[in-house]
Design a protein around this motif. Structure first.
Motif, PDB file in Angstrom:
ATOM      1  N   GLU A  58      85.630  44.526  76.514  1.00 41.45           N
ATOM      2  CA  GLU A  58      85.057  45.837  76.637  1.00 41.45           C
ATOM      3  C   GLU A  58      84.892  46.009  75.078  1.00 41.45           C
ATOM      4  O   GLU A  58      83.690  46.559  74.757  1.00 41.45           O
ATOM      5  CB  GLU A  58      85.989  46.770  77.247  1.00 41.45           C
ATOM      6  N   ARG A  95      80.807  46.844  72.692  1.00 39.84           N
ATOM      7  CA  ARG A  95      80.614  47.903  72.125  1.00 39.84           C
ATOM      8  C   ARG A  95      79.408  47.822  71.128  1.00 39.84           C
ATOM      9  O   ARG A  95      79.547  46.748  70.382  1.00 39.84           O
ATOM     10  CB  ARG A  95      81.768  48.644  71.545  1.00 39.84           C
ATOM     11  N   SER A 119      76.070  44.736  68.603  1.00 41.34           N
ATOM     12  CA  SER A 119      77.355  44.594  69.337  1.00 41.34           C
ATOM     13  C   SER A 119      78.822  43.967  68.325  1.00 41.34           C
ATOM     14  O   SER A 119      78.384  43.651  67.412  1.00 41.34           O
ATOM     15  CB  SER A 119      77.484  43.592  70.451  1.00 41.34           C
ATOM     16  N   PHE A 164      81.477  51.674  65.266  1.00 36.16           N
ATOM     17  CA  PHE A 164      81.673  51.117  66.669  1.00 36.16           C
ATOM     18  C   PHE A 164      82.637  52.206  67.414  1.00 36.16           C
ATOM     19  O   PHE A 164      83.935  52.871  66.747  1.00 36.16           O
ATOM     20  CB  PHE A 164      82.190  49.908  66.964  1.00 36.16           C
ATOM     21  N   THR A 165      82.546  52.969  68.631  1.00 36.69           N
ATOM     22  CA  THR A 165      83.378  53.855  69.406  1.00 36.69           C
ATOM     23  C   THR A 165      84.108  52.853  70.136  1.00 36.69           C
ATOM     24  O   THR A 165      83.567  51.899  70.611  1.00 36.69           O
ATOM     25  CB  THR A 165      82.594  55.099  69.960  1.00 36.69           C
TER      26      THR A 165
END
Length: 193
Positions: A129, A133, A140, A111-112
């Motif tokens: 937020e 991701r 997610s 994940f970034t």
């Protein structure tokens, strides 16, 4: 394990969870308490004699790149665990509690962005937020946290007395100068295009 002596534990994968469970078991054998926060950061506490004093925290991360180095991240976690083992073996109970932090998604390989867990903890990235991701399969962070059962209720942003993170060097500076240890004076810079 990877074919060249490294490790592969992508964030919130079954392999990452297996590493976390092994680490937690080692901490619990030392009488440490374990908590996690909503992004899955782990905090393993060796209680001190003054429960009101802010803790000294050490740690790093257990997640890796897909073909991660054997000591990247995990070294800081295991070095911190060795400090606690030394205290325990010597019968030392420090005044301040000592905690080991295991940050979630510090590598950013699945994940970034990278350093997600510590950024959410510090209030630099909003939790909502981060939870949205997605990895390359459309999973997610929120879904992975639920699937692997790492989300907890420990508070974000609580104060530490001090934070220490032992880490391997990821460049040639120490080796070239024939030194075995150094103090970090700058951080990694990443630009996403």
């Amino acid at each position: 394990a990877t074919d060249k002596g490294g490790n592969s534990r992508l964030t919130l994968s079954p392999e990452d969870s297996a590493g976390r469970r092994k680490f937690i078991a080692d901490c619990q054998q030392l009488g440490m308490t374990v908590t996690s926060d909503a992004i899955g950061n782990l905090f393993c506490r060796y209680a001190g004699t003054d429960s009101r004093a802010d803790a000294v925290v050490m740690g790093s991360h257990l997640d890796t790149q897909p073909k991660g180095g054997r000591f990247d991240g995990v070294y800081g976690v295991l070095a911190a665990l060795e400090v606690i083992r030394t205290f325990s073996d010597a019968g030392i109970r420090p005044k301040r509690s000592v905690e080991i932090a295991v940050w979630t998604n510090e590598e950013g390989a699945r994940f970034t962005p990278a350093m997600m867990g510590s950024a959410v903890f510090a209030g630099i990235m909003p939790l909502a937020e981060a939870l949205e991701r997605q990895d390359s399969d459309g999973i997610s962070v929120e879904r992975a946290l639920k699937q692997e059962q790492w989300a907890g209720e420990s508070p974000f942003g609580r104060p530490f007395d001090a934070y220490f993170e032992a880490h391997i060097e990821q460049g040639p500076v120490l080796e070239a100068s024939q030194r075995t240890i150094g103090v970090v004076t700058g951080g990694q810079a990443i630009r996403w295009l």
